[in-house]
Design a protein around this motif. Structure first.
Motif, PDB file in Angstrom:
ATOM      1  N   VAL A   1      43.221  10.202  17.024  1.00  0.00           N
ATOM      2  CA  VAL A   1      42.490  11.063  16.104  1.00  0.00           C
ATOM      3  C   VAL A   1      41.014  10.682  16.108  1.00  0.00           C
ATOM      4  O   VAL A   1      40.678   9.489  16.080  1.00  0.00           O
ATOM      5  N   ALA A   2      40.145  11.678  16.153  1.00  0.00           N
ATOM      6  CA  ALA A   2      38.708  11.427  16.243  1.00  0.00           C
ATOM      7  C   ALA A   2      37.928  12.356  15.331  1.00  0.00           C
ATOM      8  O   ALA A   2      38.384  13.447  14.986  1.00  0.00           O
ATOM      9  N   HIS A   3      36.733  11.898  14.949  1.00  0.00           N
ATOM     10  CA  HIS A   3      35.798  12.754  14.242  1.00  0.00           C
ATOM     11  C   HIS A   3      35.196  13.780  15.217  1.00  0.00           C
ATOM     12  O   HIS A   3      35.298  13.625  16.446  1.00  0.00           O
ATOM     13  N   LEU A   4      34.575  14.791  14.678  1.00  0.00           N
ATOM     14  CA  LEU A   4      34.100  15.919  15.469  1.00  0.00           C
ATOM     15  C   LEU A   4      33.223  15.489  16.636  1.00  0.00           C
ATOM     16  O   LEU A   4      33.486  15.847  17.786  1.00  0.00           O
ATOM     17  N   ARG A   5      32.175  14.736  16.360  1.00  0.00           N
ATOM     18  CA  ARG A   5      31.232  14.385  17.430  1.00  0.00           C
ATOM     19  C   ARG A   5      31.888  13.468  18.466  1.00  0.00           C
ATOM     20  O   ARG A   5      31.577  13.556  19.662  1.00  0.00           O
ATOM     21  N   ASN A   6      32.769  12.583  18.036  1.00  0.00           N
ATOM     22  CA  ASN A   6      33.492  11.744  18.990  1.00  0.00           C
ATOM     23  C   ASN A   6      34.437  12.583  19.845  1.00  0.00           C
ATOM     24  O   ASN A   6      34.597  12.334  21.040  1.00  0.00           O
ATOM     25  N   ALA A   7      35.069  13.593  19.223  1.00  0.00           N
ATOM     26  CA  ALA A   7      35.965  14.464  19.966  1.00  0.00           C
ATOM     27  C   ALA A   7      35.203  15.265  21.028  1.00  0.00           C
ATOM     28  O   ALA A   7      35.698  15.467  22.139  1.00  0.00           O
ATOM     29  N   VAL A   8      34.001  15.712  20.684  1.00  0.00           N
ATOM     30  CA  VAL A   8      33.160  16.423  21.653  1.00  0.00           C
ATOM     31  C   VAL A   8      32.831  15.510  22.829  1.00  0.00           C
ATOM     32  O   VAL A   8      32.906  15.923  24.000  1.00  0.00           O
TER      33      VAL A   8
ATOM     34  N   ARG B   1      34.039  24.622  14.326  1.00  0.00           N
ATOM     35  CA  ARG B   1      32.846  23.990  14.908  1.00  0.00           C
ATOM     36  C   ARG B   1      33.169  23.375  16.272  1.00  0.00           C
ATOM     37  O   ARG B   1      32.377  23.456  17.211  1.00  0.00           O
ATOM     38  N   PHE B   2      34.339  22.750  16.380  1.00  0.00           N
ATOM     39  CA  PHE B   2      34.751  22.136  17.643  1.00  0.00           C
ATOM     40  C   PHE B   2      34.941  23.207  18.720  1.00  0.00           C
ATOM     41  O   PHE B   2      34.433  23.073  19.843  1.00  0.00           O
TER      42      PHE B   2
ATOM     43  N   PHE C   1      24.730  27.041  16.512  1.00  0.00           N
ATOM     44  CA  PHE C   1      24.334  26.844  15.110  1.00  0.00           C
ATOM     45  C   PHE C   1      25.552  26.470  14.266  1.00  0.00           C
ATOM     46  O   PHE C   1      25.478  25.594  13.405  1.00  0.00           O
ATOM     47  N   LEU C   2      26.668  27.115  14.526  1.00  0.00           N
ATOM     48  CA  LEU C   2      27.881  26.806  13.772  1.00  0.00           C
ATOM     49  C   LEU C   2      28.331  25.378  14.041  1.00  0.00           C
ATOM     50  O   LEU C   2      28.714  24.659  13.107  1.00  0.00           O
TER      51      LEU C   2
END
Length: 321
Positions: A37-44, A204-205, A275-276
């Motif tokens: 499991v990861a946070h958004l920016r880490n997942a990106v 967002r992802f 932007f989103l």
């Protein structure tokens, strides 16, 4: 008097009886999938790298000064939300552990419930760790050789530390879960994802996958269906939420003149999606409203997804609902 043999440190967390039939016991559950499991920016970053990279251990683990690099995976499903983020990468457990060595690391008793940790590796750690034999059934992870089935004690937290990078081409799925409202492992940072609905993080992802990068393996986000290649469930729900956010408020009458077939349509749609991703919803909606209506934005979104992810147009009819 005979000397009493010391119990292994994992005995306290021993699994219960193997269930007979489909019924799952809390202390003996089927172990088929494990998740990172990861946070958004880490997942990106994971998607752009094409793998989950090993990292140093920063908590109070006995290995935090050993310079051992690991990837964390767990079968835990977080009822109150995960402290590690919203985006979950799924892997087949049997495939990951086949032919590896297993070592007992520790129990983190300050966690509720206690967290047992086992190292999965191709390397030799006999000099610093105790080998763990999952076939004995005397700990939190049991491998039944007769049925070729894995089980774990779901009354506790079980964490696997893999001493290797995990390429996404062996990942089976991506899903979205709630972030814990109180706890977050990013102790030294303010977590922007913690109070955000998982649907927004999802959108967002997916927005970034569509507009922000070409360095991704799109196969993880598509599935075969009767209508052809289709978006996977998480990808589909992300696009639906993107459209919902772009359409609100529905009473808004100030739309532009841009059509899905116009030269600037794709550029405008991608700008809106970026932007989103940055959580700039006002700017996102302003860009969406350059289109003549929400249907023109949807048409452009479809065109981008069909081209980039190779999905078949009939599978995108859900966006018309």
């Amino acid at each position: 008097m005979m000397e009493r043999k010391a119990l292994a440190p994992w005995n306290k967390y021993k699994i219960g009886a193997v269930p007979n039939g489909r019924w799952q016991n809390e202390d003996c559950q089927s172990l088929e999938k494990v998740y990172h499991v990861a946070h958004l920016r880490n997942a990106v970053r994971i998607v752009e790298d094409g793998k989950i990279k090993q990292g140093l251990i920063y908590d109070k683990s006995k290995l935090n000064t050993s310079r051992v690099l690991v990837v964390w995976l767990s079968p835990n499903r977080w009822y109150n939300g995960s402290r590690y983020g919203n985006i979950s990468f799924e892997f087949d457990f049997t495939e990951l552990v086949a032919g590896k060595k297993y070592y007992w690391v520790e129990v983190m008793k300050e966690y509720t419930p206690h967290a047992s940790r086992i190292l999965i590796t191709s390397e030799d750690f006999d000099s610093i760790l105790t080998p763990y034999d999952p076939t004995q059934g005397d700990g939190p992870w049991f491998y039944d050789t007769e049925s070729n089935s894995h089980y774990w004690n779901g009354k506790y937290c079980l964490e696997f530390m893999f001493s290797r990078d995990l390429p996404l081409d062996i990942s089976q799925d991506v899903s979205f879960i709630d972030h814990h409202r109180t706890y977050c492992n990013m102790k030294d940072h303010v977590c922007a994802d913690q109070s955000m609905p998982k649907e927004d993080v999802n959108a967002r992802f997916i927005a970034y996958l569509i507009a922000g990068t070409d360095a991704i393996d799109t196969r993880l986000f598509t599935r075969k269906s009767l209508r052809g290649s289709a978006p996977a469930e998480a990808f589909q729900s992300g696009m639906e939420h993107i459209v919902q956010l772009g359409a609100r408020p529905r009473k808004e009458k100030r739309w532009g003149e841009l059509l899905a077939v116009d030269d600037l349509a794709i550029v405008t749609a991608k700008a809106a999606l970026l932007f989103l991703y940055q959580d700039k919803k006002i700017e996102f909606k302003k860009m969406v409203r350059q289109f003549a209506n929400i249907d023109e934005f949807i048409g452009c979104l479809k065109a981008i997804v069909i081209e980039k992810f190779g999905v078949d147009k009939p599978t995108l009819r859900f966006l018309d609902d």
